[in-house]
Design a protein around this motif. Structure first.
Motif, PDB file in Angstrom:
ATOM      1  N   SER A 295     -11.132  10.499  10.082  1.00 31.44           N
ATOM      2  CA  SER A 295     -11.368  12.539   9.926  1.00 31.44           C
ATOM      3  C   SER A 295      -9.823  11.304   8.386  1.00 31.44           C
ATOM      4  O   SER A 295      -9.441  10.614   7.582  1.00 31.44           O
ATOM      5  N   ASN A 296      -8.281  12.493   9.112  1.00 31.99           N
ATOM      6  CA  ASN A 296      -7.386  12.564   7.666  1.00 31.99           C
ATOM      7  C   ASN A 296      -6.722  13.578   8.481  1.00 31.99           C
ATOM      8  O   ASN A 296      -6.621  14.299   9.287  1.00 31.99           O
ATOM      9  N   ALA A 297      -5.135  13.213   8.266  1.00 30.80           N
ATOM     10  CA  ALA A 297      -4.379  14.032   8.518  1.00 30.80           C
ATOM     11  C   ALA A 297      -4.411  15.580   8.545  1.00 30.80           C
ATOM     12  O   ALA A 297      -3.878  16.412   9.651  1.00 30.80           O
TER      13      ALA A 297
ATOM     14  N   TYR B  82     -12.762   0.387   8.103  1.00 32.55           N
ATOM     15  CA  TYR B  82     -11.982  -0.066   6.887  1.00 32.55           C
ATOM     16  C   TYR B  82     -10.269  -1.123   6.978  1.00 32.55           C
ATOM     17  O   TYR B  82     -10.426  -1.426   7.183  1.00 32.55           O
ATOM     18  N   ALA B  83      -9.679   0.689   8.087  1.00 32.70           N
ATOM     19  CA  ALA B  83      -8.799  -0.439   8.681  1.00 32.70           C
ATOM     20  C   ALA B  83      -8.980  -2.177   9.913  1.00 32.70           C
ATOM     21  O   ALA B  83      -8.260  -2.475   9.251  1.00 32.70           O
ATOM     22  N   GLN B  84      -9.718  -2.063  10.529  1.00 32.19           N
ATOM     23  CA  GLN B  84     -10.146  -2.756  11.002  1.00 32.19           C
ATOM     24  C   GLN B  84     -10.829  -4.063  10.646  1.00 32.19           C
ATOM     25  O   GLN B  84     -10.090  -5.487  10.104  1.00 32.19           O
ATOM     26  N   ARG B  85     -11.456  -3.957   8.840  1.00 31.53           N
ATOM     27  CA  ARG B  85     -12.029  -4.517   8.383  1.00 31.53           C
ATOM     28  C   ARG B  85     -10.893  -5.375   7.334  1.00 31.53           C
ATOM     29  O   ARG B  85     -11.000  -6.586   7.283  1.00 31.53           O
ATOM     30  N   GLU B  86     -10.043  -4.954   7.057  1.00 35.55           N
ATOM     31  CA  GLU B  86      -9.259  -5.370   6.107  1.00 35.55           C
ATOM     32  C   GLU B  86      -8.194  -5.730   6.693  1.00 35.55           C
ATOM     33  O   GLU B  86      -6.880  -5.907   5.772  1.00 35.55           O
ATOM     34  N   ASP B  87      -7.451  -5.111   7.828  1.00 37.37           N
ATOM     35  CA  ASP B  87      -6.897  -6.492   8.696  1.00 37.37           C
ATOM     36  C   ASP B  87      -5.424  -5.335   8.505  1.00 37.37           C
ATOM     37  O   ASP B  87      -4.457  -6.117   8.756  1.00 37.37           O
TER      38      ASP B  87
ATOM     39  N   PRO C  98       0.446  10.947  10.676  1.00 36.70           N
ATOM     40  CA  PRO C  98       0.286   9.657   9.500  1.00 36.70           C
ATOM     41  C   PRO C  98      -0.719   9.668   9.144  1.00 36.70           C
ATOM     42  O   PRO C  98      -1.803  10.323  10.107  1.00 36.70           O
ATOM     43  N   ASN C  99      -1.095   9.220   8.126  1.00 38.23           N
ATOM     44  CA  ASN C  99      -2.719   8.879   7.791  1.00 38.23           C
ATOM     45  C   ASN C  99      -3.017   7.761   7.313  1.00 38.23           C
ATOM     46  O   ASN C  99      -2.494   6.070   7.642  1.00 38.23           O
ATOM     47  N   GLY C 100      -4.770   7.005   8.382  1.00 39.24           N
ATOM     48  CA  GLY C 100      -4.791   5.749   7.880  1.00 39.24           C
ATOM     49  C   GLY C 100      -5.398   5.531   6.211  1.00 39.24           C
ATOM     50  O   GLY C 100      -4.574   5.825   5.376  1.00 39.24           O
ATOM     51  N   THR C 101      -6.396   4.281   6.672  1.00 34.37           N
ATOM     52  CA  THR C 101      -6.538   3.814   5.718  1.00 34.37           C
ATOM     53  C   THR C 101      -7.930   3.662   5.820  1.00 34.37           C
ATOM     54  O   THR C 101      -8.514   3.803   5.866  1.00 34.37           O
TER      55      THR C 101
ATOM     56  N   ARG D 265       1.219  -1.238   0.415  1.00 34.41           N
ATOM     57  CA  ARG D 265       0.399   0.058   0.202  1.00 34.41           C
ATOM     58  C   ARG D 265       1.034   0.778   0.477  1.00 34.41           C
ATOM     59  O   ARG D 265       1.735   1.164   0.596  1.00 34.41           O
ATOM     60  N   GLU D 266       0.471   2.344  -1.022  1.00 31.22           N
ATOM     61  CA  GLU D 266       1.415   3.058  -0.827  1.00 31.22           C
ATOM     62  C   GLU D 266       0.945   4.274   0.286  1.00 31.22           C
ATOM     63  O   GLU D 266      -0.560   5.008   0.826  1.00 31.22           O
ATOM     64  N   ARG D 267       1.362   4.622   1.205  1.00 33.02           N
ATOM     65  CA  ARG D 267       0.795   5.171   2.633  1.00 33.02           C
ATOM     66  C   ARG D 267       1.357   6.645   2.831  1.00 33.02           C
ATOM     67  O   ARG D 267       2.849   6.756   2.418  1.00 33.02           O
ATOM     68  N   GLU D 268       0.455   7.831   2.570  1.00 30.15           N
ATOM     69  CA  GLU D 268       0.845   9.035   3.126  1.00 30.15           C
ATOM     70  C   GLU D 268       0.956   9.087   4.547  1.00 30.15           C
ATOM     71  O   GLU D 268       0.300   8.511   5.632  1.00 30.15           O
TER      72      GLU D 268
END
Length: 297
Positions: free
Chosen positions: A53-55, A98-103, A78-81, A23-26
């Motif tokens: 939310s976001n960074a 999303y982050a939890q569902r996608e592990d 940092p930005n989550g997903t 994944r590309e993470r910001e």
């Protein structure tokens, strides 16, 4: 984390990306423009946004980077997903989205940032810290547990533990800030009346008791009512569970009576988050707490 920077970032704001787990993470890095860099490198403070939310929104929400500009530390947002650019989450145990569902392995993401950032800016590896709001506070708790060797202290705001227990490899000093009228992550735990996730969150007491035990701190706190200079319907109590000799670390609770799901000292633009206290400056309190703690060499 003592690597010589390969491309040192100048002072100011920088949006960066890193590939982690395909994944590309910001992440956004703010290097102070006014403070002078310490000889041993900058202290580093990770600031994690809340769920959905976001960074960049978190930076506007808490303005920790603006405080850091004169206080003298580098901030990383940092930005989550998530599927939408403005609605990200962290996988911090039972929460969230999303982050939890996608592990998504957000602990590994932070591990990669801990390796990457010192190549871009001189960092003092003994002074790395984590704070965050709501789901971001839960992320700070998770990092204190899973990456205890890297973080000198943590300071969650409005977010409780996302896991049932914690087993950090070393005592990690903790300061928790939480409003008693928080209707998203309730003080007492359970499902908040305004919660978007409708999750049955752990209580503030659950987090404290786990960390008091893990840190081997004193079980009986000293309690102090902080002076309330602003008549805004809020008041602050400070509970200090002191360190108990060697191989122990303190646990501090700042209980915001009448406070909502907000960042103390910074007015929220969303009334649904509840009341913001102006009898506490979270940025100042967090940084003063962090300054008292560093990893031993």
């Amino acid at each position: 984390m003592t690597t010589t920077p390969i491309k040192e970032l100048p002072a100011g704001r920088h949006r960066l990306t890193i590939d982690v787990d395909e994944r590309e993470r910001e992440f956004w890095v703010y290097v102070p423009t006014q403070a002078e860099q310490p000889e041993e490198g900058w202290p580093l403070v990770f600031v994690f946004h809340g769920g959905l939310s976001n960074a960049p929104t978190m930076a506007r929400f808490c303005e920790m980077h603006e405080y850091a500009d004169t206080a003298g530390f580098v901030t990383v947002f940092p930005n989550g997903t998530g599927r939408l650019p403005t609605m990200k989450t962290w996988n911090a145990g039972m929460c969230c989205g999303y982050a939890q569902r996608e592990d998504v392995n957000d602990v590994h993401f932070v591990e990669q940032l801990l390796a990457d950032i010192p190549q871009r800016v001189p960092v003092d590896p003994m002074r790395v810290y984590a704070t965050g709001m709501s789901n971001g506070g839960m992320m700070a708790y998770l990092l204190g547990d899973k990456l205890a060797k890297h973080f000198a202290a943590i300071a969650p705001v409005g977010g409780t533990m996302g896991n049932p227990t914690c087993t950090p490899s070393r005592p990690v000093p903790l300061m928790h800030i939480h409003g008693t009228d928080d209707q998203f992550v309730r003080w007492e735990g359970g499902v908040g009346s305004r919660s978007k996730s409708k999750l049955d969150f752990h209580s503030v007491d659950h987090a404290l008791q786990n960390w008091i035990a893990a840190n081997q701190a004193q079980s009986t706190p000293t309690v102090e009512a902080l002076p309330g200079e602003v008549k805004d319907g809020t008041s602050i109590e400070r509970f200090t569970y002191a360190a108990n000799g060697n191989n122990s670390a303190e646990v501090i609770l700042l209980k915001v009576h009448g406070g909502g799901h907000t960042w103390p000292g910074k007015e929220s633009r969303l009334d649904l988050l509840g009341a913001t206290t102006h009898n506490l400056d979270a940025n100042l309190a967090i940084w003063e707490f962090f300054q008292q703690h560093r990893l031993s060499r």
